[in-house]
Design an enzyme around this catalytic site. Structure first.
Site, mmCIF file in Angstrom:
data_model
loop_
_atom_site.group_PDB
_atom_site.id
_atom_site.type_symbol
_atom_site.label_atom_id
_atom_site.label_comp_id
_atom_site.label_asym_id
_atom_site.label_seq_id
_atom_site.Cartn_x
_atom_site.Cartn_y
_atom_site.Cartn_z
ATOM 1 N N ASP A 1 -5.662 9.426 32.399
ATOM 2 C CA ASP A 1 -6.006 9.492 32.034
ATOM 3 C C ASP A 1 -6.553 7.720 30.962
ATOM 4 O O ASP A 1 -5.850 6.822 31.176
ATOM 5 C CB ASP A 1 -5.475 10.205 30.718
ATOM 6 C CG ASP A 1 -6.545 10.101 29.661
ATOM 7 O OD1 ASP A 1 -7.285 10.685 29.873
ATOM 8 O OD2 ASP A 1 -6.145 11.002 28.380
ATOM 9 N N SER A 2 -7.277 8.307 30.475
ATOM 10 C CA SER A 2 -7.890 6.845 29.645
ATOM 11 C C SER A 2 -6.748 6.277 28.480
ATOM 12 O O SER A 2 -6.967 4.867 28.549
ATOM 13 C CB SER A 2 -8.738 6.809 29.450
ATOM 14 O OG SER A 2 -9.005 7.793 28.695
ATOM 15 N N TYR B 1 -12.761 5.176 28.279
ATOM 16 C CA TYR B 1 -13.840 5.373 29.062
ATOM 17 C C TYR B 1 -15.068 5.236 28.815
ATOM 18 O O TYR B 1 -15.945 5.215 29.436
ATOM 19 C CB TYR B 1 -13.137 6.049 30.184
ATOM 20 C CG TYR B 1 -12.356 5.273 31.054
ATOM 21 C CD1 TYR B 1 -11.602 4.081 30.559
ATOM 22 C CD2 TYR B 1 -11.668 6.333 32.057
ATOM 23 C CE1 TYR B 1 -10.431 3.769 31.238
ATOM 24 C CE2 TYR B 1 -10.757 5.460 32.832
ATOM 25 C CZ TYR B 1 -10.176 4.296 32.426
ATOM 26 O OH TYR B 1 -8.879 3.914 33.256
ATOM 27 N N CYS C 1 -9.159 13.187 32.292
ATOM 28 C CA CYS C 1 -10.120 12.813 31.628
ATOM 29 C C CYS C 1 -11.534 12.871 32.454
ATOM 30 O O CYS C 1 -12.385 13.427 33.122
ATOM 31 C CB CYS C 1 -9.874 10.824 31.765
ATOM 32 S SG CYS C 1 -10.943 10.229 31.514
ATOM 33 N N ASN C 2 -12.154 13.342 31.077
ATOM 34 C CA ASN C 2 -13.325 14.216 31.460
ATOM 35 C C ASN C 2 -14.422 13.163 31.825
ATOM 36 O O ASN C 2 -15.060 13.265 32.960
ATOM 37 C CB ASN C 2 -14.437 15.042 30.239
ATOM 38 C CG ASN C 2 -13.764 16.066 29.863
ATOM 39 O OD1 ASN C 2 -13.772 16.848 30.194
ATOM 40 N ND2 ASN C 2 -12.363 16.093 28.726
ATOM 41 N N THR C 3 -14.290 12.034 31.377
ATOM 42 C CA THR C 3 -15.614 10.717 31.739
ATOM 43 C C THR C 3 -15.233 10.635 33.318
ATOM 44 O O THR C 3 -15.812 10.275 34.034
ATOM 45 C CB THR C 3 -15.291 9.677 30.722
ATOM 46 O OG1 THR C 3 -15.324 9.789 29.305
ATOM 47 C CG2 THR C 3 -15.664 8.682 31.133
ATOM 48 N N GLU D 1 -7.131 10.965 16.891
ATOM 49 C CA GLU D 1 -6.315 9.870 16.299
ATOM 50 C C GLU D 1 -6.103 9.010 15.406
ATOM 51 O O GLU D 1 -4.209 8.693 15.499
ATOM 52 C CB GLU D 1 -6.501 8.429 17.535
ATOM 53 C CG GLU D 1 -7.022 9.271 19.074
ATOM 54 C CD GLU D 1 -7.083 7.357 19.807
ATOM 55 O OE1 GLU D 1 -7.045 6.596 19.621
ATOM 56 O OE2 GLU D 1 -6.950 8.468 20.812
ATOM 57 N N CYS E 1 -13.147 17.691 26.727
ATOM 58 C CA CYS E 1 -12.319 16.127 26.588
ATOM 59 C C CYS E 1 -10.950 16.440 25.670
ATOM 60 O O CYS E 1 -10.614 17.515 25.108
ATOM 61 C CB CYS E 1 -12.849 15.336 25.393
ATOM 62 S SG CYS E 1 -11.761 13.869 24.756
ATOM 63 N N HIS F 1 -8.852 15.247 24.260
ATOM 64 C CA HIS F 1 -8.298 14.874 22.514
ATOM 65 C C HIS F 1 -8.937 16.382 21.953
ATOM 66 O O HIS F 1 -7.845 16.513 20.954
ATOM 67 C CB HIS F 1 -8.981 13.830 21.747
ATOM 68 C CG HIS F 1 -8.564 12.817 22.124
ATOM 69 N ND1 HIS F 1 -8.464 11.493 23.230
ATOM 70 C CD2 HIS F 1 -7.874 11.602 21.152
ATOM 71 C CE1 HIS F 1 -7.829 10.725 23.408
ATOM 72 N NE2 HIS F 1 -7.277 10.630 22.268
#
Lengths: 257, 257
Positions: free
Chosen positions: A7-8, A39, A70-72, A147, A179, A181
């Site tokens: 993941d980023s 990202y 990580c979706n991106t 976050e 995403c 998160h």
């Protein structure tokens, strides 16, 4: 027998937690590129370069499957990594789409994610192949909210409404949290829109691994690599997966890959 | 005659705009490290490495002064760059502190910024030398709010209150906006707390250059370099400094510095 999760940054820990629960004997290696997170606001070319570096790093541990949590990165680099690596590569897109197809009754599905994920149209393309009507919306404030630990109360409620109301007004019955998160905002979303069926990537991936018949056994090792130390990572790791020590990877190592 | 301005991303454009206004004949080179933004959540070591790379890149244009228009980079890398470079290096810390000392009447000053800026205590140390009582607060949601264009209305008002109320309750009469994005939230802050005197880095730096007697003449050239293309940069650049073309810098160039 082992799985690599990349993941980023922090978000993929929601996937780590779910996989660790569902496959207790599997060795799991997590790589979070915390020195270059996020990202979602970077170009396709840059995301591909970073993702390739991360995948190669994890491959060094002899992993037998790679999860791009990580979706991106899944959107931009998923196809490339699938064609370049000789192990199964699982992004978050297909599992999420599969779950949404099982959930939706009226064929109207919402997709939320970062700017880059939405712009890539990765979910949209796959859903439309099955005749689904897709409504997308980037939600750039969700990651910093999570976050900051602001997942309940007036501010997240207003921000969730600001982003989601137009999707709900379009008549969607299913919402893909595009995403890693976002599962941490699931309760607030459910409170505001209790009729929505919510697709959470971490559950979708664990489901997908079971359905693909992938079986992993090992010693239940868990190792977490990061490219930079950060307080929020430390905080989230503790909350989600407890006291596994973080191992710092020197960036120069990565640069030379 | 020329000035280099370096920032982790977009925010430094508020400084670019102010300098361009105050020094119309000066050649100005801006470097935004958009491929690795933000710095605020990264370690000291990483921020120092990134900042050194950016400073060296700008030095290639023969700049005669370097402005570090990023609070995190100023806090972590400012002293090092000052000792290593043979031109004046101006961070955002000293100009901000100078202005706050001129503004405050009761000797109670608030400082807001990223996690990294607050943790570095760079503002606090300098202010306390002059006998000022300092109240600090990291505001991680402000940057994404600004980049989403949410600078007015209910959400920014609630978020500003969430972060600033405790500082205001401590009796501060002056507030240092310790992040170059924050000037875009100045109106909302002023509406909520009209009695506060607000220190805006971009004005503080332009003031500082005048007071130091630095005089620059040139052809009024303006060039903007970025390490990655991004929509929000393009949007902000247009809003703040108009149609100067962006020039993309290849990361490999930077990596080899």
């Amino acid at each position: 027998m082992s799985i690599g999760i990349f993941d980023s940054g922090i978000g993929g820990l929601t996937v780590f937690r779910e996989i660790a629960r569902e496959f207790p004997l599997t060795d799991i290696y997590y790589f979070g590129d915390t020195a270059r997170v996020p990202y979602g606001n970077k170009s396709r070319e840059t995301v591909i370069r970073y993702s390739t570096e991360a995948a190669n790093y994890l491959k060094g541990f002899g992993i037998e499957a790679l999860i791009i949590a990580c979706n991106t990165a899944s959107s931009y680099a998923g196809e490339l990594l699938k064609s370049q690596m000789d192990i199964p590569v699982i992004g978050v897109i297909e599992p999420g789409v599969e779950m949404a197809l099982r959930y939706t009754e009226n064929g109207k599905v919402g997709v939320i994610g970062t700017q880059a994920t939405v712009r890539s149209n990765a979910y949209r393309k796959l859903l439309e192949k099955s005749g689904i009507q897709v409504f997308q919306k980037p939600c750039p404030l969700f990651v910093p909210l999570v976050e900051e630990g602001m997942v309940e109360g007036e501010i997240p409620r207003l921000v969730v409404k600001q982003y989601l109301q137009e999707l709900v007004d379009s008549g969607i019955d299913t919402l893909i949290l595009g995403c890693t998160h976002y599962p941490l905002l699931k309760d607030t979303i459910k409170q505001l829109y209790p009729h929505l069926k919510i697709v959470d990537s971490s559950q979708a991936i664990a489901d997908f691994l079971h359905r693909e018949g992938l079986r992993f056994t090992g010693e239940g090792k868990r190792r977490i690599f990061i490219t930079d130390e950060s307080e929020s990572f430390e905080k989230f790791k503790k909350m989600l997966v407890g006291n596994i020590p973080l191992e710092k990877v020197e960036l120069s190592e990565i640069c030379t890959l």
